[in-house]
Write a protein that holds these residues in place. Structure first.
Motif, short mmCIF file in Angstrom:
data_model
loop_
_atom_site.label_atom_id
_atom_site.label_comp_id
_atom_site.label_asym_id
_atom_site.label_seq_id
_atom_site.Cartn_x
_atom_site.Cartn_y
_atom_site.Cartn_z
N HIS A 98 -92.40 -84.38 4.75
CA HIS A 98 -91.64 -83.22 5.20
C HIS A 98 -90.48 -82.93 4.23
O HIS A 98 -90.22 -81.78 3.89
N ASP A 102 -89.35 -79.71 2.02
CA ASP A 102 -88.00 -79.13 2.04
C ASP A 102 -87.51 -78.86 0.62
O ASP A 102 -87.02 -77.78 0.30
N HIS A 126 -80.64 -77.81 9.25
CA HIS A 126 -81.62 -78.66 9.92
C HIS A 126 -81.67 -80.06 9.32
O HIS A 126 -82.18 -80.99 9.92
N LYS A 127 -81.09 -80.21 8.10
CA LYS A 127 -81.20 -81.50 7.42
C LYS A 127 -80.34 -82.59 8.09
O LYS A 127 -80.75 -83.75 8.12
N GLU A 130 -82.04 -83.67 11.32
CA GLU A 130 -83.28 -84.36 10.93
C GLU A 130 -82.98 -85.80 10.52
O GLU A 130 -83.61 -86.75 11.00
ZN LIG Z 1 -86.42 -81.01 6.79
#
Ligand SMILES: [Zn+2]
Length: 209
Positions: A98, A102, A126-127, A130
């Motif tokens: 994933h 990215d 979102h990092k 995550e």
């Molecule tokens: Zn990600």
């Protein structure tokens, strides 16, 4: 590359936070990032794909990517709920893949007609959650904090790898697959953004956050 490094740094902060802090992550960051990625996919990336493929093939391609991501994510969530030694490897592998996407996305979209700041902001937002989620799961399965952070960091560093290999892989893909390469890559990226957007926003409709 600077942006990919920034994303990796944010994810590493998230991993450390997930390992060291036991709870308290706000899901608002994830929701805001998801909403932004959703908008970027629909407004800027999808039209680039339909221009080459037309709507039917584009919708089919996007649906395929979203279903594949949902299936692999569902498997990971089940693993995450019962973390034992031995299930950490697939989780790390999936996060590495994933993250690769990215890093790849941020570099590919730099050459696409997407407003310059939106993708980095959406991906940055979102990092952190995550990395946090990954760190939290690792913390529950690995007793050493240092080892948990190191393993999470290795998975997230693939963000940089994705950004590093993108130009060479892109040249290879264009030479090998010609004009169908770019819409296929954009389809994977847009599908991933749509999935991330739904994933971050769904809890708000179900009042589960
Ligand atoms: Zn990600």
């Amino acid at each position: 590359m600077a942006l990919a490094a920034l994303l990796t740094g944010l994810a590493l902060l998230g991993v450390a936070g997930g390992v060291l802090l036991h709870r308290g992550i706000s899901s608002y960051l994830a929701a805001a990032g998801g909403l932004l990625l959703f908008a970027v996919a629909f407004i800027w990336i999808v039209p680039e794909i339909t221009a080459v493929w037309g709507w039917p093939q584009t919708i089919l391609g996007l649906a395929l990517v979203v279903v594949l991501m949902a299936v692999s994510d569902g498997a990971l969530i089940r693993l995450g709920h019962s973390p034992r030694h031995g299930v950490i490897a697939p989780l790390l592998l999936a996060t590495a893949l994933h993250s690769l996407l990215d890093g790849w996305s941020i570099r590919t979209l730099a050459s696409q007609p997407v407003p310059i700041a939106l993708v980095p902001i959406g991906l940055s937002l979102h990092k952190i959650p995550e990395g946090f989620a990954l760190g939290w799961v690792l913390r529950r399965s690995i007793s050493s904090h240092l080892r948990a952070i190191s393993l999470g960091a290795v998975a997230e560093v693939f963000t940089l790898v994705g950004a590093l290999i993108e130009p060479a892989a892109d040249r290879f893909g264009l030479a090998r697959f010609g004009a169908s390469w770019t819409p296929a890559v954009l389809c994977v990226i847009a599908g991933a953004f749509l999935f991330l957007g739904c994933h971050a926003l769904l809890p708000y409709f179900k009042h589960e956050h």
